[in-house]
Design a protein around this motif. Structure first.
Motif, PDB file in Angstrom:
ATOM      1  N   ASP A  49      48.965  65.856 161.750  1.00  0.00           N
ATOM      2  CA  ASP A  49      47.671  65.732 161.551  1.00  0.00           C
ATOM      3  C   ASP A  49      46.601  67.037 161.452  1.00  0.00           C
ATOM      4  N   GLU A  50      47.216  68.013 162.081  1.00  0.00           N
ATOM      5  CA  GLU A  50      46.426  69.214 161.919  1.00  0.00           C
ATOM      6  C   GLU A  50      46.460  69.981 160.523  1.00  0.00           C
ATOM      7  N   HIS A  51      47.725  69.887 160.157  1.00  0.00           N
ATOM      8  CA  HIS A  51      48.185  70.588 158.902  1.00  0.00           C
ATOM      9  C   HIS A  51      47.053  69.533 157.764  1.00  0.00           C
ATOM     10  N   GLY A  52      47.272  68.275 157.894  1.00  0.00           N
ATOM     11  CA  GLY A  52      46.469  67.171 156.905  1.00  0.00           C
ATOM     12  C   GLY A  52      45.000  67.707 157.144  1.00  0.00           C
ATOM     13  N   ALA A  53      44.416  67.663 158.277  1.00  0.00           N
ATOM     14  CA  ALA A  53      43.069  68.382 158.218  1.00  0.00           C
ATOM     15  C   ALA A  53      42.705  69.750 157.556  1.00  0.00           C
ATOM     16  N   GLU A  54      43.637  70.581 157.654  1.00  0.00           N
ATOM     17  CA  GLU A  54      43.545  71.788 157.054  1.00  0.00           C
ATOM     18  C   GLU A  54      43.409  71.711 155.394  1.00  0.00           C
ATOM     19  N   VAL A  55      44.213  70.907 155.063  1.00  0.00           N
ATOM     20  CA  VAL A  55      44.608  70.782 153.607  1.00  0.00           C
ATOM     21  C   VAL A  55      43.382  69.992 153.167  1.00  0.00           C
ATOM     22  N   ARG A  56      42.696  69.034 153.711  1.00  0.00           N
ATOM     23  CA  ARG A  56      41.588  68.214 153.365  1.00  0.00           C
ATOM     24  C   ARG A  56      40.476  69.109 153.193  1.00  0.00           C
ATOM     25  N   GLU A  57      40.421  70.272 154.171  1.00  0.00           N
ATOM     26  CA  GLU A  57      39.392  71.008 154.520  1.00  0.00           C
ATOM     27  C   GLU A  57      38.991  72.055 153.051  1.00  0.00           C
ATOM     28  N   HIS A  58      40.324  72.484 152.890  1.00  0.00           N
ATOM     29  CA  HIS A  58      40.690  73.364 151.976  1.00  0.00           C
ATOM     30  C   HIS A  58      40.196  72.730 150.538  1.00  0.00           C
ATOM     31  N   ARG A  59      40.674  71.279 150.422  1.00  0.00           N
ATOM     32  CA  ARG A  59      40.279  70.742 149.000  1.00  0.00           C
ATOM     33  C   ARG A  59      38.870  70.437 148.847  1.00  0.00           C
ATOM     34  N   ASP A  60      38.374  70.257 150.379  1.00  0.00           N
ATOM     35  CA  ASP A  60      36.661  69.942 150.049  1.00  0.00           C
ATOM     36  C   ASP A  60      36.072  71.268 149.609  1.00  0.00           C
ATOM     37  N   GLU A  61      36.479  72.371 150.336  1.00  0.00           N
ATOM     38  CA  GLU A  61      36.003  73.710 149.979  1.00  0.00           C
ATOM     39  C   GLU A  61      36.085  74.094 148.451  1.00  0.00           C
ATOM     40  N   ASN A  62      37.301  73.929 148.083  1.00  0.00           N
ATOM     41  CA  ASN A  62      37.597  73.963 146.485  1.00  0.00           C
ATOM     42  C   ASN A  62      36.761  73.172 145.595  1.00  0.00           C
TER      43      ASN A  62
END
Length: 78
Positions: A49-62
């Motif tokens: 869950d933590e990793h998924g949240a980080e991936v989503r955050e990076h996608r949003d930033e990109n």
């Protein structure tokens, strides 16, 4: 990275509560093999869950950066 000041998601909170309870049983020496497997599963889910949240955050930033780049290019074309 996720903001440590963000409130935990309800699912993560519930998983963490159950995990804390299993850790307490382990400390007291009352943990069964089934509970030990459940503890490992919960720890894995929380990490995922933590990793998924980080991936989503990076996608949003990109996505935001790409949008800003496109707006900048559009301004230079006119």
């Amino acid at each position: 990275m996720t903001d440590p000041y963000d409130p935990p998601r309800p699912r993560d909170y519930a998983l963490q509560e159950e995990l804390d309870s299993l850790h307490e049983q382990e400390r007291e020496g009352h943990e069964t093999p089934k509970e030990e497997r459940r503890e490992e599963l919960l720890e894995r889910r929380l990490r995922v869950d933590e990793h998924g949240a980080e991936v989503r955050e990076h996608r949003d930033e990109n996505r935001e950066a790409d949008q800003q780049d496109e707006e900048e290019r559009a301004r230079h074309r006119h």
